[in-house]
Enzyme design. Structure first.
Site, short mmCIF file in Angstrom:
data_model
loop_
_atom_site.label_atom_id
_atom_site.label_comp_id
_atom_site.label_asym_id
_atom_site.label_seq_id
_atom_site.Cartn_x
_atom_site.Cartn_y
_atom_site.Cartn_z
N GLY A 4 0.77 -1.22 0.00
CA GLY A 4 0.00 0.00 0.00
C GLY A 4 0.80 1.28 0.00
N GLU A 8 4.49 -6.29 0.84
CA GLU A 8 3.83 -6.64 -0.41
C GLU A 8 3.67 -5.43 -1.33
OE1 GLU A 8 0.17 -8.35 0.86
OE2 GLU A 8 1.09 -10.12 1.74
N PRO A 9 4.75 -4.84 -1.81
CA PRO A 9 4.61 -3.73 -2.76
C PRO A 9 4.13 -4.23 -4.12
CG PRO A 9 6.90 -4.37 -2.60
CD PRO A 9 6.16 -5.19 -1.58
N GLY A 10 3.17 -3.56 -4.67
CA GLY A 10 2.71 -3.86 -6.03
C GLY A 10 2.75 -2.59 -6.84
N ARG A 11 1.84 -1.66 -6.50
CA ARG A 11 1.82 -0.35 -7.14
C ARG A 11 3.19 0.34 -7.05
NH1 ARG A 11 -2.76 3.18 -6.56
NH2 ARG A 11 -3.32 1.90 -4.78
N ARG A 41 -9.76 4.11 -12.87
CA ARG A 41 -9.45 4.60 -11.53
C ARG A 41 -9.95 6.03 -11.29
NH1 ARG A 41 -5.05 5.50 -9.89
NH2 ARG A 41 -5.35 4.90 -7.70
N CYS A 53 -19.62 6.08 -23.54
CA CYS A 53 -20.92 6.72 -23.35
C CYS A 53 -21.22 6.89 -21.87
CB CYS A 53 -22.01 5.89 -24.03
SG CYS A 53 -21.83 5.84 -25.83
N TYR A 94 -2.96 -1.31 -11.76
CA TYR A 94 -4.43 -1.40 -11.74
C TYR A 94 -5.12 -0.92 -13.01
CZ TYR A 94 -3.44 -2.39 -6.91
OH TYR A 94 -2.93 -2.94 -5.78
#
Length: 463
Positions: free
Chosen positions: A278, A320-323, A360, A391, A421
């Site tokens: 996070g 747990e780094p992802g971003r 996002r 649309c 993401y």
């Protein structure tokens, strides 16, 4: 006064009025290295380049919209996280941010582990060559099939998320004749300063087993009684896109308190704690994320201090780094289609993608930067809203941005920090075709996830 919105969404108690935006940047052609990946620059003609390749050439070869990933930057960020902990912690890349077989291979080669939360992510991890013992399985409602596939493959840990799941995993492991290593995910009652939908440690949400009312302690009791489960430790995750370490300090303190209670009641010192991920990244020039070595030292100091106070041996930490790894490595390239000036308000700039490739902004009110990438301009700033072709009035890519006033159809716009993401949450809304992911390294570009075709859509439509 601080900014109107957190990059992942509005701050709970710090939201400025609709329409707030900062002043135009001093140089509309500048590419802030805090926001763009490491090999992005402009060539002598003013065209933005990635790994030495002009975006005009990338657009000609691969089309738009498309995600362009800086492989050197991705690998460098993996090494930075790995080296920051010096072998004293386990770094699990959060695959939900973005996962492909190529990414799995890079993770393996750079020494990182992998966190997955579905059968599809598990299959991709194994197909990409990640050893099963370096994989962790997450999820708040894992199916029996997903659990069986994970145990059969030999994943290194399963993170238990409910009382029902304790029984489910234990039963399947017993039937398969395995003893499965597990962690218990606890909600520690910490309110992360982020968007409501990605704050995950307060009690009123779907993840984990609450510390409140002794529920987490009861989960520990139940796991320790089951021969088919090996309780390795406690897992906590307080949210996403977080810059402030104060939440981690409170979370670590409460997790260590639980470890002390487990020791006192059961005579067992659990060897691991996972503090989740996070950590935030820079979506705009106003963001100031912390570097991996700063985060590693801070987390290590917090856990060491709390364990000393509780008289516990320091457990092995997992993060747990992802971003924080993939987010900054990628930009999305669009072609401008139409411009609509609303006098006294702003100019709407429509591009050939939108919420199907980046949900996002609509989902979290997320903020992004954007730049004219196919040329430089000496024109003055034009307050703009970059929107997609879908649309929906909420189909917004960049809510408020200053772009050159001579922007025209056919120009290429690049939106940085879209590695996390965006492709993972991409959709076929309006039957849009999901864009390709193109990895660039040392002047060479290759597709690692191809663009969808109309044939792909029709193949699923049985008529």
């Amino acid at each position: 006064m601080s900014r109107s919105a957190h990059p992942a969404g509005p701050r709970h108690a710090d939201v400025l009025p609709e329409g707030h935006y900062t002043a135009p940047p001093a140089d509309l052609n500048a590419l802030d290295p805090r926001v763009w990946s490491r090999t992005v620059t402009r060539d002598d003609d003013g065209v933005a380049t990635l790994g030495g390749i002009p975006v005009t050439r990338l657009a000609e070869e691969f089309g738009t919209p498309a995600y362009f990933l800086d492989e050197d930057d991705f690998r460098a960020r993996c090494r930075a996280w790995h080296d920051a902990f010096g072998g004293e912690a386990d770094v699990f890349y959060a695959g939900k941010a973005f996962l492909s077989r190529a990414v799995v291979r890079w993770l393996y080669e750079e020494g990182l582990n992998l966190d997955v939360c579905s059968a599809g992510e598990l299959s991709t991890a194994l197909a990409g060559g990640m050893p099963a013992e370096r994989i962790a399985l997450h999820g708040n409602n894992k199916t029996s099939d997903e659990i069986e596939r994970a145990i059969t493959a030999g994943v290194g840990r399963i993170v238990l998320d409910s009382f029902q799941e304790i029984v489910r995993v234990a039963h399947i492991a017993e039937r398969l004749g395995r003893r499965q290593r597990v962690q218990i995910r606890v909600t520690v009652g910490v309110e992360a300063h982020t968007h409501e939908f990605i704050a995950t440690a307060h009690e009123d949400q779907k993840f984990g087993i609450a510390l409140a009312d002794g529920q987490a302690a009861e989960a520990v009791r139940r796991v320790l009684k089951l021969d088919s489960l090996e309780l390795a430790g406690i897992h906590s995750h307080i949210g996403s896109q977080i810059f402030d370490m104060a939440g981690f300090e409170v979370s670590a303190r409460r997790v260590v308190q639980l470890l002390a209670e487990v020791r006192d009641e059961h005579g067992v010192e659990l060897p691991e704690i996972d503090l989740g991920g996070g950590l935030g990244i820079a979506y705009t020039s106003e963001d100031d994320p912390r570097e991996p070595h700063e985060i590693a030292k801070s987390l290590s100091d917090i856990v060491t201090r709390e364990c000393a106070a509780a008289g516990l041996a320091v457990p092995r930490i997992s993060v747990e780094p992802g971003r924080a790894i993939v987010g900054p490595t990628t930009f999305t390239l669009y072609e401008v289609g139409t411009l609509k000036e609303l006098p006294g308000l702003r100019t709407y700039v429509s591009v050939d993608g939108g919420m199907s490739d980046n949900i996002r902004t609509a989902l979290y009110d997320a903020e992004y930067s954007v730049a004219l990438a196919s040329r430089v301009s000496t024109a003055g700033p034009m307050l703009s809203r970059v929107v997609g072709k879908h649309c929906e009035s909420g189909d917004i890519v960049v809510k408020d941005a200053f772009l050159p006033a001579d922007l025209a159809p056919g120009d290429l716009l690049a939106v940085p920090a879209t590695g996390a993401y965006c492709r993972s949450m991409a959709s076929n809304y309006n039957h849009a075709l999901r864009p390709p992911v193109v990895a660039v390294k040392d002047g060479k570009a290759r597709v690692i996830m191809r663009r969808e075709t109309e044939e792909d859509l029709l193949r699923l439509d049985l008529g």
